[in-house]
Structure formats: structure tokens, C-alpha cells
Design a protein around this motif. Structure first.
Motif, short mmCIF file in Angstrom:
data_model
loop_
_atom_site.label_atom_id
_atom_site.label_comp_id
_atom_site.label_asym_id
_atom_site.label_seq_id
_atom_site.Cartn_x
_atom_site.Cartn_y
_atom_site.Cartn_z
N GLY A 112 -8.65 3.02 -0.40
CA GLY A 112 -8.05 1.72 -0.10
C GLY A 112 -8.28 0.72 -1.21
N LEU A 113 -9.49 0.76 -1.79
CA LEU A 113 -9.79 -0.14 -2.91
C LEU A 113 -8.92 0.18 -4.11
CD1 LEU A 113 -11.65 -2.42 -3.90
CD2 LEU A 113 -13.20 -0.63 -4.74
N GLY A 114 -8.72 1.47 -4.35
CA GLY A 114 -7.84 1.87 -5.46
C GLY A 114 -6.42 1.39 -5.26
N ILE A 115 -5.92 1.54 -4.05
CA ILE A 115 -4.55 1.08 -3.75
C ILE A 115 -4.46 -0.44 -3.88
CG2 ILE A 115 -2.79 0.92 -1.95
CD1 ILE A 115 -3.79 3.65 -0.94
N ALA A 116 -5.48 -1.15 -3.41
CA ALA A 116 -5.48 -2.61 -3.49
C ALA A 116 -5.55 -3.09 -4.94
CB ALA A 116 -6.63 -3.18 -2.67
N ILE A 117 -6.23 -2.33 -5.79
CA ILE A 117 -6.31 -2.70 -7.21
C ILE A 117 -4.98 -2.41 -7.91
CG2 ILE A 117 -7.42 -2.08 -9.40
CD1 ILE A 117 -10.03 -1.78 -7.82
N VAL A 118 -4.30 -1.37 -7.51
CA VAL A 118 -3.03 -0.99 -8.14
C VAL A 118 -1.89 -1.94 -7.74
CG1 VAL A 118 -1.28 0.84 -8.16
CG2 VAL A 118 -3.67 1.41 -8.46
N SER B 240 -1.27 -2.29 2.60
CA SER B 240 -1.44 -0.87 2.88
C SER B 240 -2.81 -0.40 2.39
CB SER B 240 -0.33 -0.07 2.20
OG SER B 240 -0.58 1.30 2.29
N GLY B 241 -3.20 -0.88 1.22
CA GLY B 241 -4.52 -0.53 0.69
C GLY B 241 -5.63 -1.09 1.54
N LEU B 242 -5.46 -2.31 2.01
CA LEU B 242 -6.48 -2.90 2.88
C LEU B 242 -6.58 -2.15 4.20
CD1 LEU B 242 -5.87 -6.71 2.22
CD2 LEU B 242 -7.67 -5.25 1.27
N GLY B 243 -5.45 -1.68 4.71
CA GLY B 243 -5.46 -0.90 5.94
C GLY B 243 -6.08 0.48 5.73
N ALA C 182 11.72 -9.36 -4.31
CA ALA C 182 11.54 -7.99 -3.80
C ALA C 182 10.30 -7.34 -4.39
CB ALA C 182 12.77 -7.15 -4.11
N SER C 183 10.02 -7.59 -5.66
CA SER C 183 8.81 -7.02 -6.25
C SER C 183 7.56 -7.68 -5.67
CB SER C 183 8.84 -7.14 -7.77
OG SER C 183 8.83 -8.48 -8.19
N ALA C 184 7.62 -8.96 -5.36
CA ALA C 184 6.48 -9.63 -4.73
C ALA C 184 6.23 -9.07 -3.33
CB ALA C 184 6.72 -11.14 -4.66
N ILE C 185 7.30 -8.86 -2.58
CA ILE C 185 7.15 -8.28 -1.25
C ILE C 185 6.62 -6.86 -1.35
CG2 ILE C 185 8.46 -7.47 0.76
CD1 ILE C 185 10.25 -9.97 0.36
N GLY C 186 7.12 -6.10 -2.31
CA GLY C 186 6.62 -4.74 -2.52
C GLY C 186 5.15 -4.73 -2.88
N GLY C 187 4.73 -5.65 -3.75
CA GLY C 187 3.32 -5.74 -4.10
C GLY C 187 2.45 -6.10 -2.91
N LEU C 188 2.93 -7.01 -2.07
CA LEU C 188 2.17 -7.38 -0.88
C LEU C 188 2.08 -6.23 0.12
CD1 LEU C 188 3.36 -11.04 -0.25
CD2 LEU C 188 1.09 -10.29 -0.96
#
Length: 90
Positions: free
Chosen positions: A49-55, A37-40, A26-32
Motif C-alpha cells: 500500500g505504501l508503494g502504491i501511495a508513493i507511486v 487504492s494504495g491507502l486501502g 482526469a489525470s488528477a482524478i486518476g492520481g487520487l
């Protein structure tokens, strides 16, 4: 069969391993989900988006660590119970 009917042995420690793997998935799915979402979001605001992808990997590691700690605490409680049962039996 007697152990299950009279609660001489615990079933839950075996279930905790399954719960750990479920929480880890579940944590892996949440991370993906956060990563995609960050890439979108990069389509509208590159830096947001870059900040979200880094987090996203940080969130995955935090959730995986939290799941591990939770399951270890539960197993420790059952080991304490086993040790107390051994002491009572002596």
C-alpha cells in the motif's frame, strides 16, 4: 460567421485548451484513485500500500506531462498551418 463557414480560421486551437484542462482533471482524478487504492491496500499489506501511495503522485505528474506534450504538439501543428497560410497569401 464567414470564417466558420469557409474554414478561413480554425476552431480547434480554442478547443485544445479545453481538452488540456479536461485531461489534467482526469489525470488528477486518476492520481487520487491510485492514492486511495494504495491507502486501502495498506489494510492488507502495509508495504504494498505504501508503494502504491508513493507511486500515485508520480503517475499524476507523468499523465499531466503527457497531456501537456500532446496539446502542445497539436497547437504547434496549427501554428505551422497558420504560418503556411501566411506564406501562401504573400
Amino acid at each position: 460567421m464567414r470564417n466558420l463557414l469557409f474554414f478561413d480560421s480554425m476552431v480547434t486551437p480554442r478547443i485544445i485548451v479545453f481538452i488540456y484542462w479536461t485531461l489534467l482533471a482526469a489525470s488528477a482524478i486518476g492520481g487520487l484513485v491510485i492514492l486511495f487504492s494504495g491507502l486501502g491496500t495498506m489494510r492488507y499489506s502495509f508495504f504494498a500500500g505504501l508503494g502504491i501511495a508513493i507511486v500515485a503522485p508520480v503517475v499524476f505528474l507523468f499523465l499531466a506531462l503527457l497531456a501537456r506534450i500532446y496539446c502542445e504538439v497539436m497547437i504547434v501543428l496549427f501554428k505551422i498551418n497558420d504560418a503556411l497560410q501566411d506564406i501562401r497569401g504573400k
